[in-house]
Write an enzyme that holds these catalytic residues in place. Structure first.
Site, short mmCIF file in Angstrom:
data_model
loop_
_atom_site.label_atom_id
_atom_site.label_comp_id
_atom_site.label_asym_id
_atom_site.label_seq_id
_atom_site.Cartn_x
_atom_site.Cartn_y
_atom_site.Cartn_z
N CYS A 99 -28.27 19.75 19.80
CA CYS A 99 -28.62 20.46 21.03
C CYS A 99 -28.36 21.96 20.87
CB CYS A 99 -27.82 19.91 22.20
SG CYS A 99 -28.26 20.71 23.74
N GLY A 201 -39.82 16.00 14.24
CA GLY A 201 -40.25 17.37 14.46
C GLY A 201 -41.74 17.59 14.29
N GLY A 224 -40.99 13.07 19.76
CA GLY A 224 -40.48 13.72 20.96
C GLY A 224 -41.62 14.13 21.87
C1 LIG Z 1 -37.04 18.84 26.94
C2 LIG Z 1 -36.29 18.43 25.70
C3 LIG Z 1 -35.01 17.90 25.83
C4 LIG Z 1 -34.30 17.49 24.68
N1 LIG Z 1 -33.08 16.88 24.84
C5 LIG Z 1 -32.46 16.36 23.75
C6 LIG Z 1 -31.27 15.59 23.89
O1 LIG Z 1 -30.77 15.33 25.00
N2 LIG Z 1 -30.67 15.14 22.75
C7 LIG Z 1 -31.19 15.39 21.51
O2 LIG Z 1 -30.62 14.95 20.49
N3 LIG Z 1 -32.34 16.07 21.35
C8 LIG Z 1 -32.98 16.56 22.43
N4 LIG Z 1 -34.17 17.21 22.28
C9 LIG Z 1 -34.77 17.33 20.95
C10 LIG Z 1 -35.76 16.20 20.67
O3 LIG Z 1 -35.10 14.96 20.62
C11 LIG Z 1 -36.51 16.42 19.33
O4 LIG Z 1 -35.56 16.51 18.32
C12 LIG Z 1 -37.34 17.70 19.35
O5 LIG Z 1 -38.11 17.81 20.53
C13 LIG Z 1 -38.27 17.78 18.14
O6 LIG Z 1 -39.15 16.69 18.12
P1 LIG Z 1 -40.70 16.86 18.61
O7 LIG Z 1 -41.27 18.03 17.85
O8 LIG Z 1 -41.32 15.55 18.26
O9 LIG Z 1 -40.66 17.16 20.08
C14 LIG Z 1 -34.87 17.64 23.39
C15 LIG Z 1 -36.16 18.20 23.29
C16 LIG Z 1 -36.87 18.58 24.41
C17 LIG Z 1 -38.26 19.15 24.26
#
Ligand SMILES: Cc1cc2nc3c(=O)[nH]c(=O)nc-3n(C[C@H](O)[C@H](O)[C@H](O)COP(=O)(O)O)c2cc1C
Length: 334
Positions: A99, A201, A224
């Site tokens: 985070c 990612g 995500g």
């Molecule tokens: C709105 C939002 C909230 C997130 N909250 C968390 C979280 O609570 N815990 C965590 O480990 N990652 C959190 N992430 C990161 C995501 O789990 C993920 O690692 C990140 O979005 C990259 O993946 P993506 O490109 O597929 O979105 C959050 C991401 C977003 C966009």
């Protein structure tokens, strides 16, 4: 194994969205938003509020296992909280080392710990020791704070501490959410450790999925924002199907939107709920032109009844559908 996991997303993938997204199928498990462990032993009521799935065998209504994510920096406190949480029999406990938000990082949580591999090891070891063996303890990390210099050290430390699986978001904290993504570092980590690595990612479609698997050598991928933008993404990937956003897809999504709206209303106040639907439709516009149209129709609405009326005009809502179990039937009969 080719597992697909729905990522934790605080303020976005709550129990409502988890239920709707996993109902489409394709996910092996999902992870809750993080729970911050900073000073006390948290009560069970906090976990069951965050994850009502705990009262359903730690599964979404469609049957997808839900793991609970903890965030903190004190090994002993995290271990005590994890042991207490374990009494609720979660499908797994995940530790957050990714985070990037300033508030969390000021309190030495999340990605801020990525310059202290030894502390990561201690946290993992303490939590693993505190939780019954049948409950998986896993972790999720970014590649570092400012740079990737300690990425391997951190992954090795988490492995040494005993985590069973590690999801790696292929960015440093400093990278934020910039489109640049360092999949090659996930490959390096995978080569350095023996535990399963879950690549994460910038996967928005089937081509991205194939690319991340090829670039990282991982067969497990965490989705995500792409999962929110295209609620059928995991299933599409499993079917090897390119993104087309067909009329049949949209028809299915209409049912999911109706279900989402019913569940959101049951959970939130009439002034809170509109923002949630707008947030989701806003992200869905990326994959579905139909979502953009609907978004424009409800954009100005401030209260739930206005949204319900707009959805009803499109056959997406009927008064009294707030009870989620009934809403599917309502949609199916339309
Ligand atoms: C709105 C939002 C909230 C997130 N909250 C968390 C979280 O609570 N815990 C965590 O480990 N990652 C959190 N992430 C990161 C995501 O789990 C993920 O690692 C990140 O979005 C990259 O993946 P993506 O490109 O597929 O979105 C959050 C991401 C977003 C966009």
């Amino acid at each position: 194994m080719n597992r697909i996991i729905l990522a934790p997303m605080e303020g976005l993938a709550d129990d409502v969205l988890r239920a709707v997204l996993t109902s489409a199928g394709g996910y092996d498990w999902c992870v809750t938003e993080f729970v911050r462990v900073s000073t006390t032993l948290l009560p069970h009521s906090l976990y069951t509020r965050l994850s009502p799935e705990l009262m359903n065998g730690s599964r979404t209504s469609g049957g997808t296992p839900v793991r609970i994510q903890l965030l903190g920096s004190d090994p002993d406190l995290l271990a005590r909280n994890a042991a207490h949480l374990a009494l609720l029999k979660p499908a797994g406990i995940d530790l957050n080392f990714g985070c990037p938000t300033p508030l969390v990082n000021r309190n030495r949580g999340g990605a801020a710990l990525l310059d202290r591999p030894e502390l990561l090891r201690q946290i993992a070891a303490a939590v693993r020791a505190a939780v019954p063996a049948e409950i998986p303890v896993t972790a999720k990390m970014r590649l570092g704070i400012e740079d990737t210099d300690r990425a391997l050290d951190c992954a090795l430390a988490l492995e040494a501490g005993g985590v069973q699986e590690l999801a790696v978001h292929a960015r440093t904290r400093a990278d934020g959410y910039r489109p640049l993504v360092r999949w090659e570092w996930v490959a390096r980590i995978r080569e350095a450790v023996t535990l399963p690595i879950i690549a994460n990612g910038e996967v928005w479609n089937l081509a991205d999925y194939r690319n991340i698997c090829a670039a990282t050598g991982c067969s497990d991928v965490m989705l995500g924002r792409g999962a929110v933008a295209d609620p059928l993404l995991a299933r599409r990937i499993r079917a090897g199907e390119e993104e087309h956003a067909t009329d049949a897809d949209w028809e299915e999504l209409r049912g999911m939107i109706a279900e989402f709206w019913a569940r959101v209303q049951a959970k939130l106040t009439p002034t809170q709920s509109p923002g949630r639907l707008k947030q989701w439709l806003g992200m869905m516009q990326r994959s579905y032109p139909q979502a953009e149209k609907l978004y424009r129709e409800i954009r100005e609405a401030r209260r739930a009844p206005e949204i319900s009326a707009a959805l009803a005009r499109r056959g997406l809502y009927r008064a009294g559908a707030e009870r989620p179990s009934e809403s599917s039937a309502v949609v199916a009969s339309m």
